[in-house]
Structures are given as C-alpha cells and as structure tokens.
Enzyme design. Structure first.
Site, PDB file in Angstrom:
ATOM      1  N   GLU A 105      40.492  37.438  51.033  1.00 21.71           N
ATOM      2  CA  GLU A 105      40.970  37.184  49.767  1.00 21.71           C
ATOM      3  C   GLU A 105      42.019  36.438  49.709  1.00 21.71           C
ATOM      4  O   GLU A 105      43.146  36.521  50.346  1.00 21.71           O
ATOM      5  CB  GLU A 105      41.208  38.340  48.878  1.00 21.71           C
ATOM      6  CG  GLU A 105      41.897  38.164  47.428  1.00 21.71           C
ATOM      7  CD  GLU A 105      42.450  39.567  46.441  1.00 21.71           C
ATOM      8  OE1 GLU A 105      42.159  39.434  45.487  1.00 21.71           O
ATOM      9  OE2 GLU A 105      42.451  40.710  47.234  1.00 21.71           O
TER      10      GLU A 105
ATOM     11  N   LYS B 184      37.015  37.222  40.012  1.00 22.76           N
ATOM     12  CA  LYS B 184      37.516  38.441  40.145  1.00 22.76           C
ATOM     13  C   LYS B 184      37.241  39.160  38.906  1.00 22.76           C
ATOM     14  O   LYS B 184      37.847  38.710  37.876  1.00 22.76           O
ATOM     15  CB  LYS B 184      38.865  38.646  40.722  1.00 22.76           C
ATOM     16  CG  LYS B 184      39.269  39.956  41.282  1.00 22.76           C
ATOM     17  CD  LYS B 184      40.754  39.955  42.091  1.00 22.76           C
ATOM     18  CE  LYS B 184      40.820  41.303  42.346  1.00 22.76           C
ATOM     19  NZ  LYS B 184      42.364  41.419  43.240  1.00 22.76           N
TER      20      LYS B 184
ATOM     21  N   CYS C 220      37.978  42.128  46.135  1.00 24.54           N
ATOM     22  CA  CYS C 220      38.930  43.358  46.235  1.00 24.54           C
ATOM     23  C   CYS C 220      38.919  44.713  45.190  1.00 24.54           C
ATOM     24  O   CYS C 220      38.187  45.466  45.461  1.00 24.54           O
ATOM     25  CB  CYS C 220      40.560  42.759  46.066  1.00 24.54           C
ATOM     26  SG  CYS C 220      41.737  43.672  46.788  1.00 24.54           S
TER      27      CYS C 220
END
Length: 535
Positions: A258, A335, A372
C-alpha cells in the site's frame, strides 16, 4: 532462511510481448541470466526460451504483437507428473528432501497422501543474512517459523506447522524452484526471498491453470524529511530491484505494498508534504514506470499509490492501479474502508472509495485488490468473490502493536470463506516523522507509528498457507497458485451452494431502514427493563 533450489526449464505459459528497453538506472538486477524461468516443473519437460522480455517457446523472439485483450491465453499444461518438495521437507544440511511425484490421488479427489506429509523434517536454522532491526522477534528471529523451527524437535515442528499453516494436497505448501541468479540478486540486494507452490488435483476435463505471483514488501529508503522527489525516486529504484528479480523468476502477476512510493505519513494529520506524493492513476510517473516494467517482463503489476484525481477537482484517493502484462492501464480500485483507529486517521487525506468491487480479468486469471483496512470487513472480501475473483491481493501498511494477532488470520479466513487465493502484503520498518503527533488515546506524543512488521504471505482456498516473509527486511515472495483449486474447494465444501443470499439481502434491506428493530427475543423473567435484572 529462504528456500533456494536449482531451477529447471519447463513449458512456459505467458502470452507473448515485445521487448522494451527500460531505463538502465531502474533495471538493477543486471547480472541475471535472461532465460525462461520454470512455471511448473514436469519431469522431463522441454527447455523454455531465452528472454529479454518473456515470450512463448513457440513464438518468434522479439515479436511485436501484443496478446489481444479478447483472446484467452492457452492454459493447457502438458500432462506430465509434477516433481515437488514439501516446504518442511529439507534436510539438516540445508539440502532439499526427496521429490514427491504427484498425480490424481487414488483415495480422494482433494487429498494426496505422500510420504513427505507423514515424515516432514525440520532443518536447522541457517544464520540470518543482511541487516536486522529491532522489529525482529525476541531472540533475533525474522519470522515465527524460524523461532519454532529452532525451539521444537523436528516432528513437533512439522505437526505445529500442520496445525498452524494447513495442508495443501497432503503436505505443507511446497517450496518452488527459482533460478540461481534470482537467489544471487536477493543476496546482493539484501532482501528476503522465499518461493512456494500450491498444487491442485489433476482433472480430466480441465487443464491446469497455474499463475505465478510476486509479493513485494519494503522499507522506506530515505528519511521522511528528505525532498519528496528524492524519496520517491529512491523507492522506485529499490523496488525495481525486486520487480526485476520477480520478472527473472517468471512472475506473472506482481503486487506492491500500500502506498509504496512514499512513507505512510497519514498518521501525522499534516497535509504537507505528504499530499505531494499524490499523482494521477492513469498516466502519472509511477504508472508510466510500472508500464515499462510490465512490458519488460510480460507481467501484470498492481501498483497501490496515493492518487490525485485531476478530473474531479484534484481529490486525493488511496488507489491501486492495475497495469496489464502488455503495459496498458487496465483500471484502478479505490480503498473501500478507511480506518479511524489509533494513529490511522486516514480520512484526513481521503475518504471511502467509489469504485465498488471490481475484478480484473487478466491473461493470468481474475484478480482483485482489497486495500489494507478492508480486510477487517468480511462482506468486502465476499463481494470480490461473488464478482468472480480467483486471487485477491491485500496491500497493507499496519503495525505490530495494533494488528499483528489479526494478520495471519484475516487473509487466510477470507481465502477459506470465499474459495480464492489471498496474497497479503505489509510494509516493513519503523518510519520516523519530523513532528510529533498523538493517537487520541491520552498517550504521549510520538514521532512514529510503531513497527511495520512485514510478514507477507499467500493463503489458499483449502485453508493452507505459505510461511511468511521477514518481519524486518525487504522481501520478495514468489508463489505458484493452481487456480483449479478454487473450484475444487467450492465443489467440496459447497459454500456458495448453501449460502442464503436472498435471506441476507432481505436482512440488510431491513437493517438499513431508519426504523429497523433488532430481532431480539427477551426472556420474560428479566422484567420490563434491563434495570430489573440483577446478577
């Protein structure tokens, strides 16, 4: 230590591409012998091609034709027996144990009983190589597996690994042969290199589809107060070393961690200089670099960056860019879930993504990216699976004090529940920032997040997983995944068949209504209010 074994030539499955001259300063694995690395390892296979960029053995070298996006690659694999070694089957002197020749199991379609699975040996731990920082475990071990291997007798270690890391086709996930030059590049570049392979049962009507994955974890290179451009270029240079090693090892699909082009400055809640790392996803400088590497190595690359969306007012997003093996920009995913826990106050910089749950159909399989914090949300994982993902990458940046007990569980659980492979990638090291910040928990102000513990790994749909990369060093994991195993496990367990999607859809419809009443059946003896109940 990293499993290091001699490479064998074999049939190569990659689509054709044309050579591309990437800038010499970015191609750091300069001593690699450009030959076709192994894909799978049939006994008595045909020698593959030499390469500048990887091509099919039956295609003319240097062909300028790209694979048409509408043309499916030939997934067929010669029906040869596969010679493999168990990851635990290594002799005390460091040599690999006996090969296990595998075909369709005689007693079970999804199980393969092998001698190695019953008598896995535990090697002595070789001396650690390279720099080690305080982020290692007590005793200086780089991984939990290293610690247990040293402390437990061989048979106890093998049994512990069976319980902790599962069994793939009757044994621990096997090690994978990679070219000696790639091992040498890891030694010179001081990065952890591990290579494994997941097997699937041989079927009569479907050919094997084997995709080679690459996972890259890394520290930042320069201090966080160095000029932004210098920091980014240093990370480009460092990660290109591992990208080149992955390409020489025959990796088909590679994913970086990330926000790989920058420090994870989102803890500070300072906008500058961190937002200066943001760049366009479609044609920014990092994407152009990755496109060159994708063409050079005929490799799909997932590049998670901080995106600046110039078309929509310069809004910043946490984004994963997907570049096809022919170098084209294939798409992006933003995300879905943004953390607000501890130092991770990322909504100061970007909000929840608006790209849904896209699955990218590449020449090497259907891939998705769960960035994540999205790994803490089971429905996020599920949506990628329902859209057909076979491999889901989880590029992350998370620290030991916050999430390490969850790390080895969440990706593996997602792989089991959704019948796909999960490749979990975490950054490494402790990043110190110029100005102190607080966590909002009453604690003292501090200059760092804590230790990013790396430990990247791959989990299979059959509940097996690889050992981890180092907790403290840069690393590259190379891993062959048999995509046929996804359907085989689906057929065995029937999770999709027994799912009650209509029932849950109705539940969520009610739950999202402002007048929702929880379905709670209360014991009448408790009285009319909670205050009437006394322990």
């Amino acid at each position: 230590g990293s499993p290091k074994v001699a490479s064998r030539a074999s049939s190569h499955l990659a689509p054709t591409t044309r050579p591309n001259a990437c800038c010499a300063s970015m191609s750091l694995v300069t001593s690699l012998n450009p030959r076709a690395p192994s894909r799978v390892h049939p006994t008595g296979s045909v020698e593959g091609p030499r390469l500048g960029s990887r091509t099919l053995p039956n295609r003319q070298q240097g062909s300028s034709r790209f694979l048409s996006p509408l043309r499916r690659p030939d997934w067929s694999v010669p029906r040869a027996r596969l010679a493999v070694r168990s990851a635990a089957g290594v002799d005390p002197d460091g040599s690999t144990g006996p090969e296990v020749v595998t075909e369709v199991a005689s007693d079970s379609f999804l199980e393969l009983r092998t001698e190695a699975s019953l008598a896995m040996e535990s090697p002595d731990v070789p001396p650690m190589k390279g720099s080690v920082d305080p982020g290692t475990l007590a005793g200086g071990y780089e991984t939990l597996e290293d610690m247990l291997r040293t402390r437990l007798p061989p048979e106890e270690f093998a049994d512990a690994m069976r319980v902790m890391q599962g069994s793939n086709m009757g044994a621990a996930v096997r090690t994978l042969d990679v070219p000696a030059e790639v091992n040498a590049a890891a030694d010179v570049g001081d990065f952890d290199l591990k290579a494994y392979q997941f097997l699937g049962a041989r079927e009569q009507m479907r050919h094997d589809r084997v995709t080679r994955l690459g996972l890259v974890q890394n520290k930042i290179v320069l201090p966080t107060d160095a000029p932004v451009e210098d920091q980014r270029e240093a990370l480009w240079k460092r990660c290109c070393e591992m990208i080149d090693a992955a390409g020489a090892a025959g990796v088909n699909v590679l994913c970086l961690q990330e926000a790989w082009t920058m420090p994870f400055g989102f803890c500070t809640r300072e906008k500058y200089p961190w937002v200066e790392f943001a760049e366009p996803a479609e044609d920014g400088p990092t994407t152009r670099l990755v496109q060159r590497k994708a063409r050079q190595w005929n490799m799909v690359i997932v590049s998670p960056i901080l995106e600046r969306d110039e078309r929509h007012g310069g809004t910043v997003w946490n984004t994963a860019v997907v570049v096809s093996n022919n170098g084209r920009f294939l798409g992006k995913h933003r995300k879905n879930h943004i953390p607000r826990v501890g130092d991770f106050n990322e909504s100061t910089y970007y909000m929840e993504g608006n790209t849904g749950h896209p699955v990218f159909e590449t020449a090497f399989g259907k891939i998705a990216i769960n960035i994540c914090y999205g790994r803490h949300h089971p429905l996020n994982w599920q949506a990628f699976g329902l859209n057909g993902a076979e491999i889901v990458f989880n590029p992350s940046a998370t620290v030991g004090g916050l999430s390490e007990p969850m790390w080895s569980i969440e990706g593996r659980n997602a792989a089991i529940a959704n019948n796909y492979y999960v490749a979990s990638i975490n950054r490494v090291g402790t990043e110190h920032f110029p100005n102190k910040f607080t966590s909002g928990d009453g604690g003292e102000a501090h200059n760092d997040f804590g230790h990013f513990y790396g430990s990247s790994y791959v989990a299979g749909p059959d509940a097996s997983r690889t050992p981890s990369l180092s907790r403290s060093r840069d690393g590259l994991m190379v891993c062959d995944v048999n995509l046929g195993l996804c359907r085989q496990v689906k057929d065995k367990w029937g999770f999709q068949m027994t799912a009650r999607y209509d029932m849950y859809a109705e539940f969520f419809r009610k739950f999202t209504d402002m007048n929702y009443e929880p379905q709670v059946i209360r014991d009448p003896s408790l009285g009319d209010s909670e205050e009437d109940f006394n322990f």
